[in-house]
Design an enzyme around this catalytic site. Structure first.
Site, mmCIF file in Angstrom:
data_model
loop_
_atom_site.group_PDB
_atom_site.id
_atom_site.type_symbol
_atom_site.label_atom_id
_atom_site.label_comp_id
_atom_site.label_asym_id
_atom_site.label_seq_id
_atom_site.Cartn_x
_atom_site.Cartn_y
_atom_site.Cartn_z
ATOM 1 N N SER A 1 -33.511 37.794 -83.561
ATOM 2 C CA SER A 1 -32.961 38.297 -82.394
ATOM 3 C C SER A 1 -32.980 39.789 -82.140
ATOM 4 O O SER A 1 -32.663 40.511 -83.011
ATOM 5 C CB SER A 1 -31.675 37.824 -82.017
ATOM 6 N N HIS B 1 -26.382 7.943 -81.061
ATOM 7 C CA HIS B 1 -25.376 8.693 -80.099
ATOM 8 C C HIS B 1 -25.138 9.944 -80.243
ATOM 9 O O HIS B 1 -24.212 10.676 -79.616
ATOM 10 C CB HIS B 1 -24.329 7.742 -79.509
#
Length: 475
Positions: free
Chosen positions: A282, A152
């Protein structure tokens, strides 16, 4: 190279030259000509008036295709197969009269596609084996490195870095089984005629059904197939395309799943994909080390996965013996699915061979959660030492709640073990032994060893010598 018109990035940026050539015009139309040769040879062998000289002339011009002439014919005739029949006939005037004898357009279209499917699946198989080998090497290297497991996306029982890699690898093993199955059941359309009845060939052989069947067998054999589809309409069953696209979508899904995991692990700074010395993460943030290869795999994989539904829809809408709305669609979906999967596996191998693990970060993250995970073990050992199970359970609950509050409210490290060490109720428990991560991963290292020996080993023993060469990424 023209910069004025759209250029498919699967060709210019991502897929290998080998896969691009498989779906290129030269390969396609040379294959059509080889099919016309196979048809003429087989018809001659069964008694039709086709001479050795005509067949030799056809063979001599299989690869020298005048694409300009073919384009001119197609503009005039609005029919691609007849355009290439005429172009081939111009190159082989002595054999012009017998080219495509008795055949329908899908004799060359579908049989050529069956050959392209086979060769493309074989290339995908080689690439799968290469990625499986790379992941196996990684799993072996990190077979026993404890790491936090997740269910989960919440901290769960520890596993090892190598065991997690076997999950990625096993998905590809299952994909390999599907690819090999598709190769096993793939057949030729061979010679079925306009609506699949072989009426034209029955006419050519003056009602001789045995010769029609033998012609079909011989043409399929010359194409490298041991069998042809039992019955067809004008085309081979479009169910076959749907099955192949579904299979390729499965490969894409496996790669997507694994590299999604890797992106999550990169976020945790536990494992990173390769990052080159001059690579820019970036344009605005110089420090960034974005997992761009894994992201690229995910992006291309989603495109390939979407084509699975496309194949099913095309199959579902083939009216009666055939309708032509499959043609334009298949020109897009089949090559692009293979180019996409090829690109995914090329990048995946690059990532798998260059993944970097940061053991200290892995260890720290595990240590942050480990105290909570061993509480049941602590409880059992304290009971063995003579304590009351219910009283001990309440003490552990209280200490756990307090430690959790320190972590969540104050942002401090998990101090549950310190709290337990300071409680005389747990004085007889060797907390250091219980908290040893290597004792909490179950059979993970042994499972890695068994998986590599029993599952991957036989694959590499059977197919390892036929791996695809590692491609250099172009972007």
């Amino acid at each position: 190279m023209s910069h004025d018109t759209y250029d498919n990035p699967l060709i210019s940026r991502y897929a290998s030259r080998e896969m691009a050539r498989l779906w290129g015009a030269q390969k396609k139309f040379s294959t059509w000509r080889r099919l016309w040769v196979a048809l003429a040879e087989s018809e001659a062998e069964l008694g039709l008036p086709i001479t050795a000289a005509q067949i030799d002339e056809l063979k001599a011009h299989v690869d020298d295709i005048d694409f300009d002439a073919a384009a001119s014919y197609e503009k005039k005739l609005r029919h691609d197969v007849m355009a290439h029949v005429h172009t081939y006939g111009d190159a082989c005037p002595g054999a012009k009269a017998i080219i495509h004898l008795g055949a329908t357009s899908n004799f060359v279209v579908d049989n050529a596609d069956a050959i392209l499917l086979r060769e493309s699946l074989e290339l995908v198989r080689r690439r799968l084996v290469s990625v499986i080998a790379a992941l196996a090497d990684f799993a072996k290297q990190h077979r026993a490195l404890p790491t936090l497991g997740f269910t989960h996306l919440q901290p769960a029982q520890p596993t090892t870095v190598g065991k997690r890699a076997t999950l990625w690898c096993y998905d590809l093993v299952l994909d390999l089984q599907e690819i090999e199955h598709r190769l096993t059941v793939l057949k030729a359309r061979s010679v079925k005629g306009t609506t699949g009845t072989q009426a034209s060939f029955l006419e050519l052989f003056e009602g001789d059904h045995a010769k029609c069947r033998e012609l079909e067998r011989r043409v399929a054999e010359k194409m490298g197939f041991t069998d042809s589809y039992a019955v067809t309409g004008q085309t081979y069953p479009r169910k076959v395309d749907a099955q192949v696209l579904e299979c390729l979508g499965g490969v894409a899904a496996s790669a997507h799943k694994a590299t999604s995991d890797l992106r999550l692990l990169a976020n945790r700074k536990e494992i990173e994909e390769p990052f080159e010395a001059s690579q820019i993460g970036s344009s605005a943030m110089p420090y960034k080390r974005n997992p761009m290869r894994s992201e690229r795999i995910g992006g291309i994989a989603r495109f390939v996965m979407s084509l699975s539904q496309n194949g099913a829809a095309t199959h579902a809408t083939q009216w009666m013996e055939r309708t032509l709305d499959d043609s334009a669609n298949r020109r897009l979906s089949l090559p692009q699915a293979f180019l996409g999967v090829d690109a995914v596996l090329v990048i995946y191998e690059n990532v798998a061979r260059g993944m970097v693990v940061y053991p200290k970060v892995v260890e720290r993250h595990l240590a942050e959660e480990l105290p909570f995970m061993i509480t049941e073990n602590v409880l059992m050992e304290a009971v063995k030492a003579g304590g009351d199970r219910q009283e001990l359970h309440e003490l552990i609950r209280q200490h756990s709640q307090a430690a959790g509050a320190v972590v969540k409210q104050e942002g401090k490290p998990n101090d549950l073990l310190s709290r337990l060490r300071g409680d005389k109720a747990f004085a007889a428990v060797d907390l250091s032994e219980i908290a040893d991560p290597s004792k909490l991963v179950g059979r993970s290292p042994e499972q890695v060893d068994e998986f590599l020996a029993e599952v991957v080993g036989p694959i590499l023993g059977r197919l390892g010598g036929d791996r695809a060469e590692q491609e250099e990424l172009r972007v």
